[in-house]
Design a protein around this motif. Structure first.
Motif, mmCIF file in Angstrom:
data_model
loop_
_atom_site.group_PDB
_atom_site.id
_atom_site.type_symbol
_atom_site.label_atom_id
_atom_site.label_comp_id
_atom_site.label_asym_id
_atom_site.label_seq_id
_atom_site.Cartn_x
_atom_site.Cartn_y
_atom_site.Cartn_z
ATOM 1 N N GLN A 235 -16.997 -13.397 23.720
ATOM 2 C CA GLN A 235 -15.885 -13.447 22.859
ATOM 3 C C GLN A 235 -15.155 -12.984 21.969
ATOM 4 O O GLN A 235 -15.260 -11.457 22.250
ATOM 5 N N ARG A 236 -14.027 -13.275 21.962
ATOM 6 C CA ARG A 236 -13.375 -12.660 21.487
ATOM 7 C C ARG A 236 -12.598 -12.307 20.287
ATOM 8 O O ARG A 236 -13.034 -13.216 19.811
ATOM 9 N N PHE A 237 -11.689 -11.627 19.753
ATOM 10 C CA PHE A 237 -11.407 -11.558 18.432
ATOM 11 C C PHE A 237 -10.316 -10.588 17.935
ATOM 12 O O PHE A 237 -9.912 -10.371 18.829
ATOM 13 N N LEU A 238 -9.478 -11.474 16.905
ATOM 14 C CA LEU A 238 -8.257 -10.515 17.063
ATOM 15 C C LEU A 238 -8.381 -9.543 15.959
ATOM 16 O O LEU A 238 -9.286 -9.459 14.643
ATOM 17 N N THR A 239 -7.892 -8.635 15.956
ATOM 18 C CA THR A 239 -8.257 -6.871 15.739
ATOM 19 C C THR A 239 -7.033 -6.468 15.193
ATOM 20 O O THR A 239 -5.808 -6.273 15.439
ATOM 21 N N LEU A 240 -7.193 -5.526 13.543
ATOM 22 C CA LEU A 240 -6.827 -4.624 13.819
ATOM 23 C C LEU A 240 -6.734 -3.494 14.002
ATOM 24 O O LEU A 240 -8.050 -2.896 13.595
ATOM 25 N N THR A 241 -5.273 -2.681 13.972
ATOM 26 C CA THR A 241 -6.175 -0.872 14.791
ATOM 27 C C THR A 241 -5.212 -0.170 13.744
ATOM 28 O O THR A 241 -4.049 -0.127 13.357
ATOM 29 N N GLY A 242 -6.259 0.553 12.761
ATOM 30 C CA GLY A 242 -5.043 1.825 12.958
ATOM 31 C C GLY A 242 -4.138 2.631 13.567
ATOM 32 O O GLY A 242 -4.749 3.333 14.197
ATOM 33 N N ALA A 243 -2.985 3.004 14.059
ATOM 34 C CA ALA A 243 -2.271 3.109 14.930
ATOM 35 C C ALA A 243 -1.982 4.330 14.209
ATOM 36 O O ALA A 243 -1.471 5.219 15.347
ATOM 37 N N THR A 244 -1.303 4.988 13.266
ATOM 38 C CA THR A 244 -1.053 6.433 12.660
ATOM 39 C C THR A 244 -1.594 6.193 11.457
ATOM 40 O O THR A 244 -1.472 5.679 10.241
ATOM 41 N N ALA A 245 -2.064 7.873 10.616
ATOM 42 C CA ALA A 245 -2.029 8.231 9.299
ATOM 43 C C ALA A 245 -3.701 7.198 9.104
ATOM 44 O O ALA A 245 -4.709 6.416 9.690
ATOM 45 N N THR A 246 -3.450 7.226 7.842
ATOM 46 C CA THR A 246 -4.855 6.171 7.348
ATOM 47 C C THR A 246 -4.364 5.469 5.620
ATOM 48 O O THR A 246 -3.665 6.138 5.471
ATOM 49 N N ARG A 247 -5.114 4.485 5.955
ATOM 50 C CA ARG A 247 -4.905 3.231 5.045
ATOM 51 C C ARG A 247 -5.745 3.200 3.885
ATOM 52 O O ARG A 247 -6.650 3.210 3.624
ATOM 53 N N THR A 248 -5.461 3.875 2.604
ATOM 54 C CA THR A 248 -6.220 3.908 1.353
ATOM 55 C C THR A 248 -6.770 2.561 0.599
ATOM 56 O O THR A 248 -6.970 2.705 -0.180
ATOM 57 N N ASN A 249 -5.421 1.771 0.240
ATOM 58 C CA ASN A 249 -5.028 0.472 0.184
ATOM 59 C C ASN A 249 -3.862 -0.348 0.602
ATOM 60 O O ASN A 249 -3.315 -0.160 1.374
ATOM 61 N N GLY B 9 1.070 -1.203 -0.313
ATOM 62 C CA GLY B 9 -0.234 0.154 0.263
ATOM 63 C C GLY B 9 1.143 1.065 -0.088
ATOM 64 O O GLY B 9 2.136 1.295 0.168
ATOM 65 N N THR B 10 0.020 2.330 0.229
ATOM 66 C CA THR B 10 1.097 3.793 -0.602
ATOM 67 C C THR B 10 0.979 4.469 0.660
ATOM 68 O O THR B 10 -0.392 3.975 1.749
ATOM 69 N N GLY B 11 1.387 5.410 1.362
ATOM 70 C CA GLY B 11 1.537 6.318 2.444
ATOM 71 C C GLY B 11 2.178 5.873 3.923
ATOM 72 O O GLY B 11 3.227 5.123 3.274
ATOM 73 N N THR B 12 2.568 6.153 4.517
ATOM 74 C CA THR B 12 2.757 5.888 5.815
ATOM 75 C C THR B 12 2.538 5.558 6.855
ATOM 76 O O THR B 12 2.944 5.335 8.103
ATOM 77 N N GLY B 13 1.038 4.968 6.995
ATOM 78 C CA GLY B 13 0.180 4.861 8.235
ATOM 79 C C GLY B 13 0.553 3.736 8.612
ATOM 80 O O GLY B 13 1.293 2.542 8.099
ATOM 81 N N THR B 14 0.810 3.072 10.016
ATOM 82 C CA THR B 14 0.711 1.938 10.713
ATOM 83 C C THR B 14 -0.589 1.016 10.454
ATOM 84 O O THR B 14 -2.030 2.010 10.896
#
Length: 150
Positions: free
Chosen positions: A112-126, A66-71
């Motif tokens: 119920q538990r889930f593995l989750t992805l969190t947007g740590a910084t900036a925005t990921r668009t792709n 993807g592009t950008g700097t978001g983690t």
């Protein structure tokens, strides 16, 4: 008192002839499918965790850069944020961020538990990532009430 059945082969008393085998589960996440992008504060439930299980390791693999700097970060819904991956930057294909699970990664059930992805910084668009976990099923109880297989 429960009945205990020891299924050991001859010559290996006290050592089971079978074992619990961990399984690798994964889910693909495409950031372009999030309306407005995957923002810094967003949380995506990637996969449900089975009751009576333990995560031996978990991580994120980049399938499409993807592009950008978001983690992004990887955790479970009831655990400490960033439990498994603190800050992966999905900009290079094949990059993998992984960690051995902490001792607290045993899920006994009840909620119920889930593995989750969190947007740590900036925005990921792709970009596309695969979230994976090596899960060990701890539920060795069979269908007969009070009988455990060891």
């Amino acid at each position: 008192m429960p009945t205990v059945i020891n299924r050991s082969s001859t010559g290996t008393d006290g050592v089971p002839s079978f074992g619990i085998v961990p399984r690798l589960v994964s889910q693909v996440v495409d950031f372009s499918t999030f309306a407005g992008g995957f923002l810094a504060a967003d949380i995506a439930r990637v996969m449900a965790l089975p009751d009576n299980s333990a995560i031996l390791a978990a991580g994120v693999e980049v399938l499409t850069a993807g592009t950008g700097t978001g983690t992004i970060a990887l955790a479970d819904t009831l655990g400490t944020p960033n439990t498994f991956v603190a800050a992966a930057t999905p900009t290079t294909v094949g990059q993998m961020t992984r960690t051995a699970a902490p001792a607290a990664a045993t899920y006994t059930g009840g909620t119920q538990r889930f593995l989750t992805l969190t947007g740590a910084t900036a925005t990921r668009t792709n970009g596309v990532v695969r979230v994976w976990a090596l899960i060990l099923d701890l539920d060795t109880r069979n269908t007969t009430a009070g009988v455990y297989t060891v």
